[in-house]
Scaffold this active site. Structure first.
Site, PDB file in Angstrom:
ATOM      1  N   ASN A 450       1.612   6.373   0.434  1.00 53.01           N
ATOM      2  CA  ASN A 450       2.601   7.085   1.230  1.00 53.01           C
ATOM      3  C   ASN A 450       2.524   6.622   2.677  1.00 53.01           C
ATOM      4  O   ASN A 450       1.466   6.699   3.310  1.00 53.01           O
ATOM      5  CB  ASN A 450       2.369   8.594   1.179  1.00 53.01           C
ATOM      6  CG  ASN A 450       3.348   9.343   2.071  1.00 53.01           C
ATOM      7  OD1 ASN A 450       4.518   9.499   1.729  1.00 53.01           O
ATOM      8  ND2 ASN A 450       2.881   9.808   3.234  1.00 53.01           N
ATOM      9  N   GLU A 451       3.634   6.120   3.170  1.00 47.45           N
ATOM     10  CA  GLU A 451       3.786   5.710   4.566  1.00 47.45           C
ATOM     11  C   GLU A 451       2.663   4.808   5.063  1.00 47.45           C
ATOM     12  O   GLU A 451       2.079   5.047   6.136  1.00 47.45           O
ATOM     13  CB  GLU A 451       3.935   6.940   5.474  1.00 47.45           C
ATOM     14  CG  GLU A 451       5.185   7.755   5.186  1.00 47.45           C
ATOM     15  CD  GLU A 451       5.372   8.915   6.164  1.00 47.45           C
ATOM     16  OE1 GLU A 451       4.471   9.138   7.003  1.00 47.45           O
ATOM     17  OE2 GLU A 451       6.409   9.590   6.094  1.00 47.45           O
ATOM     18  N   PRO A 452       2.329   3.759   4.318  1.00 49.02           N
ATOM     19  CA  PRO A 452       1.368   2.791   4.856  1.00 49.02           C
ATOM     20  C   PRO A 452       2.014   2.005   5.998  1.00 49.02           C
ATOM     21  O   PRO A 452       3.240   1.993   6.139  1.00 49.02           O
ATOM     22  CB  PRO A 452       1.087   1.882   3.660  1.00 49.02           C
ATOM     23  CG  PRO A 452       2.372   1.912   2.886  1.00 49.02           C
ATOM     24  CD  PRO A 452       2.899   3.319   3.035  1.00 49.02           C
ATOM     25  N   VAL A 482       5.900   4.872  -0.939  1.00 47.48           N
ATOM     26  CA  VAL A 482       6.847   5.598  -0.098  1.00 47.48           C
ATOM     27  C   VAL A 482       6.762   5.052   1.319  1.00 47.48           C
ATOM     28  O   VAL A 482       5.691   5.037   1.923  1.00 47.48           O
ATOM     29  CB  VAL A 482       6.557   7.105  -0.136  1.00 47.48           C
ATOM     30  CG1 VAL A 482       7.495   7.852   0.797  1.00 47.48           C
ATOM     31  CG2 VAL A 482       6.684   7.624  -1.571  1.00 47.48           C
ATOM     32  N   ASN A 502      11.160   7.848   3.542  1.00 47.83           N
ATOM     33  CA  ASN A 502      10.958   9.061   4.327  1.00 47.83           C
ATOM     34  C   ASN A 502      11.653   8.902   5.666  1.00 47.83           C
ATOM     35  O   ASN A 502      11.415   7.920   6.373  1.00 47.83           O
ATOM     36  CB  ASN A 502       9.466   9.316   4.576  1.00 47.83           C
ATOM     37  CG  ASN A 502       8.697   9.635   3.309  1.00 47.83           C
ATOM     38  OD1 ASN A 502       9.285   9.841   2.252  1.00 47.83           O
ATOM     39  ND2 ASN A 502       7.379   9.699   3.420  1.00 47.83           N
TER      40      ASN A 502
END
Length: 651
Positions: A450-452, A482, A502
């Site tokens: 998530n959101e790397p 994501v 996102n």
């Protein structure tokens, strides 16, 4: 991977990918059967945090060699629960380092006397590094929270004179480092005019509280000494028949026979097989459909496996029953297909989070959450940002709630987090996730992060390797991560099957300007789709809202602002929903706890429900939208009815 035509992972039917796992042994959910017993160890454990300066006192004094109460003062600690919010000691809430748990258990005599019986200790999760002793003997170590681990302790309970009680000691370290998942850093404050000598803080790079402890059940269970170790199932559809491909792993003997029976929901046998692998064909099969997509969603068969074996101690038998949902998953350049039909994710992101218990598993909370999901008309959620308890996925299977199963790859925000040690650990974590969750029909996609910081070159290679590894582990499902990066800079997007985005327009960007959302959302979708030609899910969007705050015209943090922001997003989503946008997941289902900061008032308040699961105004707005979408996408097209009681206060 070819684009333009459906990529149906179920087409790999005969390919039984379970053998690709690098881990040794299976991780079947412990169940009772004619050959298996289980003893839950939930309840009160003795607990002690090691507050020594170096956090090593417990090891230096060998607390595991004698009852923990003899080492000093202990607390009663409920299991499962996080330890952080249980006591009134402020030091424990933010504690970083080693904590110690202990429980004494009396075993049934047959477990200790019957040499045909194998006794296993299983820990549902321990965040983040755990060492386990049984009667002072070092038995097991495990790195990483949120996933189960276990050890065969038969040799410790069936040999020699036994103490009247079995003493289980578990030491857990919740420290996050650049090579853990999620990662973190330890910062020492060296200015002695402001901080005591040796003072340090744990820095995290994610927006939820780092709860820790024995957060899921601990139990003992038995199997015969020759036993069913693992089962892998993939399913497909051939004309009007359902296909169930199975592979069974047996340990303890090479002389055995296997029988597999597939039973329908009425316990009628619909197919039979023998041997360690095979294909069961079910004419006129009832498929597993998501909630609200079909009049009969979440249909489950039972795969009953019977093992008979000859051992040096005589004949033994083992029985295991696995729920099976027959369904296919496919992706085109603009659609996500379940059973060949376009599926639209209208759901939520969640957290395992609640008052007092933290991330501790809780049956009443689980049932309440699923009642709210059904009331809301949600058909999906993402396990943001870690694998949830196995019981959660079992509920999803039974209720038809689709799952994007995410590993703890959150907070990969700094260049030093993309190193070879982290990569190796990340790949092993994905092996553990797939091993545990591979047979759940509700799980339709894996999320590796998530959101790397996916704009970094090192992140591109890192994500490429983790995604490729996950695809090798399980060719039957698409893989994603994501992103919140710019479409032109994202180095990981070329390797995913579905784009998950996102974005927080009019919240973190141009805050207060609701009039910009539709334009900015349209630009986002068009840029990403033009570059990658892959279906897109709006995987997060939302606004912070304090329940009971009201202002008209809408102002930030009020319930009116959250509603207005959602309305603008929905108008933008509807422009692309029938083209290539295949889902929307609100952030968040419920308010949740975070670290203290100037921007968080008792946690993150973006929930459409409060932390106590009471609705904000936006919950009713979202409910109206989701039921409308459900009636547009249902197969066959019959009107979906709201799932709520006649006297519900929500109607």
């Amino acid at each position: 991977m070819a684009r333009g035509s459906a990529v149906a992972w179920a087409a790999f039917g005969p390919l039984l990918w379970g053998c690709a796992l690098g881990l040794q042994g299976g991780m079947l959910y412990p169940q009772e059967s004619r050959s298996r017993e289980r003893k839950e160890l939930d309840g009160l454990w003795s607990f002690r945090a090691d507050f020594s300066d170096n956090r090593r006192r417990g090891f230096e004094e060998q607390w595991y060699r004698r009852p923990l109460r003899e080492s000093g003062p202990t607390l009663d600690m409920p299991v499962p629960s996080s330890f952080n919010d249980i006591s009134q000691d402020w030091r424990l809430r933010h504690f970083v380092g080693w904590v110690w748990y202990e429980r004494e258990v009396i075993l049934p005599e047959r477990w200790t006397q019957d040499l045909h019986t194998r006794v296993v200790l299983r820990i549902g999760s321990a965040h983040s590094y755990a060492i386990v002793w049984v009667n002072g003997v070092d038995t097991l170590e495990h790195e990483g929270g949120y996933l189960p681990f276990e050890a065969d302790i038969s040799n410790l309970v069936q040999v020699g004179p036994l103490p009247s009680r079995l003493r289980i000691t578990i030491a857990i370290n919740n420290t996050l480092t650049p090579t853990t998942l999620p990662p973190g850093t330890i910062q020492y404050m060296n200015d002695t005019s402001k901080y005591p000598k040796g003072y340090f803080v744990q820095n995290t790079y994610f927006d939820f509280f780092n709860y820790a402890g024995l957060q899921r059940s601990v139990l003992l269970y038995t199997t015969p000494t020759t036993y069913i170790d693992d089962i892998t199932v993939t399913t497909g559809v051939e004309q009007d028949s359902g296909l169930v491909n199975y592979q069974i792993s047996v340990k303890g003997s090479n002389l055995f026979e296997l029988e597999a029976r597939l039973l329908d929901a009425e316990n009628k046998v619909v197919a039979n097989g023998t041997g360690t692998q095979g294909q069961l064909k079910v004419p006129g099969a009832s498929l597993w459909w998501p909630y609200l997509m079909h009049e009969r969603p979440a249909y489950l068969y039972s795969l009953e496996v019977r093992l008979t074996a000859q051992t040096s101690l005589g004949p033994v038998s083992d029985f295991y029953s696995l729920p099976v949902g027959i369904r296919t998953v496919a992706v085109t350049e603009s659609q996500f297909l379940i059973n060949g039909k376009p599926f639209y994710f209208h759901g939520v992101n969640k957290h395992e989070d609640a008052d007092i218990r933290g991330k501790g598993f809780d049956w009443p909370l689980l049932v309440k959450d699923f009642n709210l999901l059904r009331w809301l008309g949600a058909n999906a959620f993402r396990t943001s940002h870690y694998p949830y308890a196995e019981e959660v996925l079992q509920m999803c299977d039974r209720h038809g709630i689709v799952v994007i199963d995410e590993c703890p790859g959150v907070g990969l925000a700094l260049p030093q987090f993309f190193n070879n040690v982290s990569l190796h650990h990340h790949m092993r974590v994905m092996e553990e996730v797939v091993r545990r969750d591979k047979n759940h029909p509700a799980v339709v996609m894996w999320s590796v992060a998530n959101e790397p910081a996916s704009h970094l070159e090192s992140a591109g290679y890192y994500l490429k390797m983790v995604i490729a590894h996950t695809k090798a582990l399980d060719p039957s499902r698409p893989v994603t991560f994501v992103s919140n990066s710019n479409y032109a800079a994202d180095k990981g997007a070329p390797y995913v099957d579905v784009i998950c985005l996102n974005s927080y327009y009019s919240w973190y960007h141009d805050y207060g300007h609701l009039e910009l959302i539709q334009l900015q959302l349209a630009t986002q979708f068009e840029n990403w789709y033009k570059k990658y030609q892959k279906p897109i899910i709006q995987s997060e969007y939302g606004a912070e809202t304090i329940a009971g705050f009201h202002q008209d015209p809408p102002l930030m943090f009020t319930e009116e602002y959250q509603k207005s922001l959602l309305e603008q997003y929905h108008l933008g989503l509807d422009q692309k929903r029938r083209k290539y946008v295949v889902g929307e997941l609100i952030w968040n289902f419920a308010d949740f706890m975070t670290e203290q900061s100037l921007t968080r008032v008792l946690g993150n308040k973006k929930g459409i429900f409060t932390r106590q699961r009471q609705p904000k105004s936006a919950a009713f707005l979202l409910r109206e939208r989701y039921w409308k979408i459900a009636n547009e996408t249902r197969y066959p097209h019959s009107v979906a009815k709201s799932q709520c009681l006649e006297n519900s206060p929500f109607t």
